[in-house]
Design a protein around this motif. Structure first.
Motif, PDB file in Angstrom:
ATOM      1  N   LEU A 199      39.806 102.583  55.599  1.00 34.67           N
ATOM      2  CA  LEU A 199      40.028 102.739  54.177  1.00 34.67           C
ATOM      3  C   LEU A 199      39.966 104.444  53.825  1.00 34.67           C
ATOM      4  N   LEU A 200      39.397 105.161  54.637  1.00 33.70           N
ATOM      5  CA  LEU A 200      39.237 106.584  54.612  1.00 33.70           C
ATOM      6  C   LEU A 200      39.585 107.038  56.055  1.00 33.70           C
ATOM      7  N   HIS A 201      40.302 108.166  56.067  1.00 34.52           N
ATOM      8  CA  HIS A 201      40.637 108.837  57.135  1.00 34.52           C
ATOM      9  C   HIS A 201      40.346 110.356  57.418  1.00 34.52           C
ATOM     10  N   PRO A 202      39.176 110.623  57.570  1.00 39.56           N
ATOM     11  CA  PRO A 202      38.917 111.971  57.524  1.00 39.56           C
ATOM     12  C   PRO A 202      39.180 112.664  58.761  1.00 39.56           C
TER      13      PRO A 202
ATOM     14  N   TYR B  68      38.890 111.278  44.846  1.00 37.14           N
ATOM     15  CA  TYR B  68      39.542 110.326  44.130  1.00 37.14           C
ATOM     16  C   TYR B  68      39.810 109.017  44.818  1.00 37.14           C
ATOM     17  N   ARG B  69      40.104 109.041  45.994  1.00 40.53           N
ATOM     18  CA  ARG B  69      40.376 107.922  46.927  1.00 40.53           C
ATOM     19  C   ARG B  69      38.915 106.976  47.048  1.00 40.53           C
TER      20      ARG B  69
ATOM     21  N   PRO C 256      47.499 102.140  50.562  1.00 42.36           N
ATOM     22  CA  PRO C 256      48.557 102.995  50.658  1.00 42.36           C
ATOM     23  C   PRO C 256      49.757 103.079  49.439  1.00 42.36           C
ATOM     24  N   PHE C 257      49.705 102.149  48.715  1.00 46.62           N
ATOM     25  CA  PHE C 257      50.530 102.009  47.571  1.00 46.62           C
ATOM     26  C   PHE C 257      50.018 102.453  46.054  1.00 46.62           C
ATOM     27  N   LEU C 258      48.649 102.836  46.035  1.00 47.47           N
ATOM     28  CA  LEU C 258      48.205 103.274  44.946  1.00 47.47           C
ATOM     29  C   LEU C 258      48.052 104.820  44.869  1.00 47.47           C
TER      30      LEU C 258
ATOM     31  N   ILE D 176      50.984 101.572  40.514  1.00 51.19           N
ATOM     32  CA  ILE D 176      51.016 101.214  41.881  1.00 51.19           C
ATOM     33  C   ILE D 176      52.387 101.390  42.490  1.00 51.19           C
ATOM     34  N   HIS D 177      52.739 102.251  43.521  1.00 52.62           N
ATOM     35  CA  HIS D 177      53.938 102.510  44.199  1.00 52.62           C
ATOM     36  C   HIS D 177      54.226 101.540  45.302  1.00 52.62           C
ATOM     37  N   LEU D 178      54.600 100.384  44.890  1.00 52.87           N
ATOM     38  CA  LEU D 178      54.619  99.478  45.884  1.00 52.87           C
ATOM     39  C   LEU D 178      56.133  98.890  45.816  1.00 52.87           C
ATOM     40  N   HIS D 179      56.923  99.082  46.802  1.00 51.59           N
ATOM     41  CA  HIS D 179      58.384  98.842  46.845  1.00 51.59           C
ATOM     42  C   HIS D 179      58.310  97.320  46.993  1.00 51.59           C
TER      43      HIS D 179
END
Length: 123
Positions: free
Chosen positions: A25-28, A44-45, A67-69, A75-78
């Motif tokens: 869920l997180l990618h530091p 924010y994430r 990934p779409f939020l 929501i940026h979901l195609h």
């Protein structure tokens, strides 16, 4: 920022932040010394993740939709990204959340009824 700073800014324990990373869920980034390095948007994430978890979503579902939020409430979901499997999963979650809402509403109503009855006896 380091994990302690992110923890302090979000109120989420460092242990939980590491769990979010394990759950993808997180990618530091990693510094040369191996320390996690989080960018500013991670604040924010993490808040988004907490909100989604608090609403009852599983980390599996959150991982798929995160990934779409983007911004709050967007929501940026195609439409082509919504597979039948994901649609079924989201529909089941929506049903489960509605059941929780219904249960909570019944409990709230029962508490109000109890309080009203007790207050009437006291009068």
């Amino acid at each position: 920022m380091r994990i302690g700073q992110l923890s302090q800014r979000t109120g989420v324990p460092a242990r939980m932040l590491r769990y979010y990373e394990e759950q993808d869920l997180l990618h530091p980034e990693r510094a040369d010394n191996g320390y996690r390095d989080y960018p500013e948007p991670a604040v924010y994430r993490v808040q988004q993740i907490r909100g989604l978890l608090d609403s009852g979503l599983t980390t599996e579902i959150i991982r798929r939709i995160l990934p779409f939020l983007g911004d709050p409430d967007r929501i940026h979901l195609h439409p082509q990204c919504l597979t039948p499997e994901l649609a079924d999963l989201l529909e089941a979650e929506a049903t489960r959340i509605q059941q929780r809402i219904d249960c909570l509403s019944r409990n709230r109503d029962a508490i109000h009824a109890y309080l009203a009855a007790v207050r009437t006896l006291k009068s």
